[in-house]
Write a protein that holds these residues in place. Structure first.
Motif, PDB file in Angstrom:
ATOM      1  N   LEU A 179      14.145  -1.571  -6.806  1.00 22.62           N
ATOM      2  CA  LEU A 179      13.223  -1.304  -5.708  1.00 22.62           C
ATOM      3  C   LEU A 179      13.694  -2.029  -4.454  1.00 22.62           C
ATOM      4  O   LEU A 179      14.258  -3.118  -4.538  1.00 22.62           O
ATOM      5  N   SER A 180      13.418  -1.408  -3.311  1.00 23.32           N
ATOM      6  CA  SER A 180      13.721  -2.017  -2.031  1.00 23.32           C
ATOM      7  C   SER A 180      12.462  -2.051  -1.183  1.00 23.32           C
ATOM      8  O   SER A 180      11.596  -1.177  -1.303  1.00 23.32           O
ATOM      9  N   CYS A 181      12.389  -3.051  -0.321  1.00 25.23           N
ATOM     10  CA  CYS A 181      11.276  -3.165   0.628  1.00 25.23           C
ATOM     11  C   CYS A 181      11.860  -3.541   1.980  1.00 25.23           C
ATOM     12  O   CYS A 181      12.381  -4.643   2.155  1.00 25.23           O
ATOM     13  N   ALA A 182      11.791  -2.593   2.916  1.00 21.96           N
ATOM     14  CA  ALA A 182      12.315  -2.819   4.256  1.00 21.96           C
ATOM     15  C   ALA A 182      11.193  -3.276   5.168  1.00 21.96           C
ATOM     16  O   ALA A 182      10.103  -2.682   5.177  1.00 21.96           O
ATOM     17  N   ALA A 183      11.465  -4.324   5.937  1.00 26.91           N
ATOM     18  CA  ALA A 183      10.453  -4.903   6.816  1.00 26.91           C
ATOM     19  C   ALA A 183      10.843  -4.741   8.281  1.00 26.91           C
ATOM     20  O   ALA A 183      12.024  -4.828   8.630  1.00 26.91           O
ATOM     21  N   SER A 184       9.843  -4.525   9.105  1.00 26.40           N
ATOM     22  CA  SER A 184      10.068  -4.508  10.544  1.00 26.40           C
ATOM     23  C   SER A 184       9.850  -5.912  11.092  1.00 26.40           C
ATOM     24  O   SER A 184       9.328  -6.790  10.407  1.00 26.40           O
ATOM     25  N   GLY A 185      10.253  -6.135  12.342  1.00 26.06           N
ATOM     26  CA  GLY A 185       9.982  -7.402  12.984  1.00 26.06           C
ATOM     27  C   GLY A 185      11.138  -8.381  12.916  1.00 26.06           C
ATOM     28  O   GLY A 185      12.083  -8.195  12.154  1.00 26.06           O
ATOM     29  N   ARG A 186      11.021  -9.428  13.743  1.00 25.84           N
ATOM     30  CA  ARG A 186      12.105 -10.377  13.882  1.00 25.84           C
ATOM     31  C   ARG A 186      11.891 -11.673  13.127  1.00 25.84           C
ATOM     32  O   ARG A 186      12.736 -12.559  13.168  1.00 25.84           O
ATOM     33  N   THR A 187      10.770 -11.800  12.414  1.00 23.00           N
ATOM     34  CA  THR A 187      10.472 -13.055  11.723  1.00 23.00           C
ATOM     35  C   THR A 187      10.502 -12.914  10.209  1.00 23.00           C
ATOM     36  O   THR A 187       9.946 -13.725   9.495  1.00 23.00           O
ATOM     37  N   LEU A 238      13.251  -1.913 -18.911  1.00 26.49           N
ATOM     38  CA  LEU A 238      11.891  -1.499 -18.570  1.00 26.49           C
ATOM     39  C   LEU A 238      11.114  -1.036 -19.795  1.00 26.49           C
ATOM     40  O   LEU A 238      11.684  -0.440 -20.734  1.00 26.49           O
ATOM     41  N   LYS A 239       9.825  -1.326 -19.769  1.00 27.89           N
ATOM     42  CA  LYS A 239       8.910  -0.992 -20.863  1.00 27.89           C
ATOM     43  C   LYS A 239       7.812  -0.065 -20.329  1.00 27.89           C
ATOM     44  O   LYS A 239       7.506  -0.095 -19.132  1.00 27.89           O
ATOM     45  N   PRO A 240       7.193   0.709 -21.206  1.00 24.26           N
ATOM     46  CA  PRO A 240       6.087   1.563 -20.735  1.00 24.26           C
ATOM     47  C   PRO A 240       4.992   0.770 -20.024  1.00 24.26           C
ATOM     48  O   PRO A 240       4.373   1.287 -19.081  1.00 24.26           O
ATOM     49  N   GLU A 241       4.759  -0.459 -20.423  1.00 26.56           N
ATOM     50  CA  GLU A 241       3.717  -1.265 -19.779  1.00 26.56           C
ATOM     51  C   GLU A 241       4.090  -1.730 -18.374  1.00 26.56           C
ATOM     52  O   GLU A 241       3.263  -2.328 -17.681  1.00 26.56           O
ATOM     53  N   ASP A 242       5.323  -1.476 -17.960  1.00 26.81           N
ATOM     54  CA  ASP A 242       5.722  -1.758 -16.572  1.00 26.81           C
ATOM     55  C   ASP A 242       5.314  -0.621 -15.623  1.00 26.81           C
ATOM     56  O   ASP A 242       5.466  -0.751 -14.406  1.00 26.81           O
ATOM     57  N   THR A 243       4.799   0.461 -16.156  1.00 26.05           N
ATOM     58  CA  THR A 243       4.364   1.584 -15.340  1.00 26.05           C
ATOM     59  C   THR A 243       3.246   1.152 -14.400  1.00 26.05           C
ATOM     60  O   THR A 243       2.229   0.601 -14.829  1.00 26.05           O
ATOM     61  N   ALA A 244       3.458   1.370 -13.105  1.00 24.41           N
ATOM     62  CA  ALA A 244       2.495   0.941 -12.086  1.00 24.41           C
ATOM     63  C   ALA A 244       3.007   1.366 -10.719  1.00 24.41           C
ATOM     64  O   ALA A 244       4.156   1.806 -10.580  1.00 24.41           O
ATOM     65  N   VAL A 245       2.152   1.208  -9.730  1.00 22.83           N
ATOM     66  CA  VAL A 245       2.591   1.285  -8.341  1.00 22.83           C
ATOM     67  C   VAL A 245       3.014  -0.125  -7.937  1.00 22.83           C
ATOM     68  O   VAL A 245       2.266  -1.080  -8.137  1.00 22.83           O
ATOM     69  N   TYR A 246       4.219  -0.231  -7.401  1.00 21.51           N
ATOM     70  CA  TYR A 246       4.775  -1.528  -7.017  1.00 21.51           C
ATOM     71  C   TYR A 246       4.690  -1.685  -5.502  1.00 21.51           C
ATOM     72  O   TYR A 246       5.059  -0.779  -4.753  1.00 21.51           O
ATOM     73  N   TYR A 247       4.213  -2.848  -5.084  1.00 21.79           N
ATOM     74  CA  TYR A 247       4.024  -3.162  -3.676  1.00 21.79           C
ATOM     75  C   TYR A 247       4.799  -4.423  -3.304  1.00 21.79           C
ATOM     76  O   TYR A 247       4.929  -5.347  -4.115  1.00 21.79           O
ATOM     77  N   TRP A 307       0.632  -5.550   3.299  1.00 21.43           N
ATOM     78  CA  TRP A 307       1.077  -4.776   2.152  1.00 21.43           C
ATOM     79  C   TRP A 307       1.725  -3.460   2.582  1.00 21.43           C
ATOM     80  O   TRP A 307       1.279  -2.817   3.522  1.00 21.43           O
ATOM     81  N   GLY A 308       2.756  -3.053   1.809  1.00 23.77           N
ATOM     82  CA  GLY A 308       3.326  -1.732   2.002  1.00 23.77           C
ATOM     83  C   GLY A 308       2.478  -0.679   1.306  1.00 23.77           C
ATOM     84  O   GLY A 308       1.427  -0.982   0.743  1.00 23.77           O
TER      85      GLY A 308
END
Length: 127
Positions: A20-28, A86-95, A117-118
């Motif tokens: 998974l990737s999470c791209a952030a805006s901003g300079r800080t 990965l396991k079936p119990e890892d199924t979720a929405v990731y933030y 939050w994304g």
């Protein structure tokens, strides 16, 4: 106000991997610890992993230790979550989310410590 956008989710078989990737805006971006959380249907959002502002420290939930690795690239304003075995119990929405306080690091984090939050990315582990 920082904006976060997750990507990389999908359908994977048990034992498989996703990044998974999470791209952030901003300079800080580099001033703040970043975290990954997940929420399965009918359950509360739970902490998965966090990384310090400089990437020097990480902490993981017991349920993912030895399988998930959080990392960041401050030059790209991006935080990653490598998920293996990965396991079936890892199924979720990731933030992903940003620590409320800059230049802070805790050995234990919980949901109220983070904000901005994304929208989340769905991870489904199924045969």
């Amino acid at each position: 106000q920082v904006q976060l956008e997750e990507s990389g989710g999908g359908l994977v078989q048990p034992g498989g991997s996703l990044r998974l990737s999470c791209a952030a805006s901003g300079r800080t971006f580099s001033h703040y610890a970043m975290g990954w959380f997940r929420q399965a249907p009918g359950k509360e959002r739970e902490f998965v992993a966090a990384i310090s502002w400089n990437g020097g420290s990480t902490t993981n939930a017991d349920s993912v230790k030895g399988r998930f690795t959080i990392s960041r690239d401050n030059a790209k304003n991006t935080v990653y979550l490598q998920m293996n075995s990965l396991k079936p119990e890892d199924t979720a929405v990731y933030y992903c989310a940003k620590d409320r306080v800059q230049f802070r690091w805790r050995s234990y984090y919980d949901t109220p410590d983070f904000h901005s939050w994304g929208q989340g990315t769905q991870v489904t582990v199924s045969a």
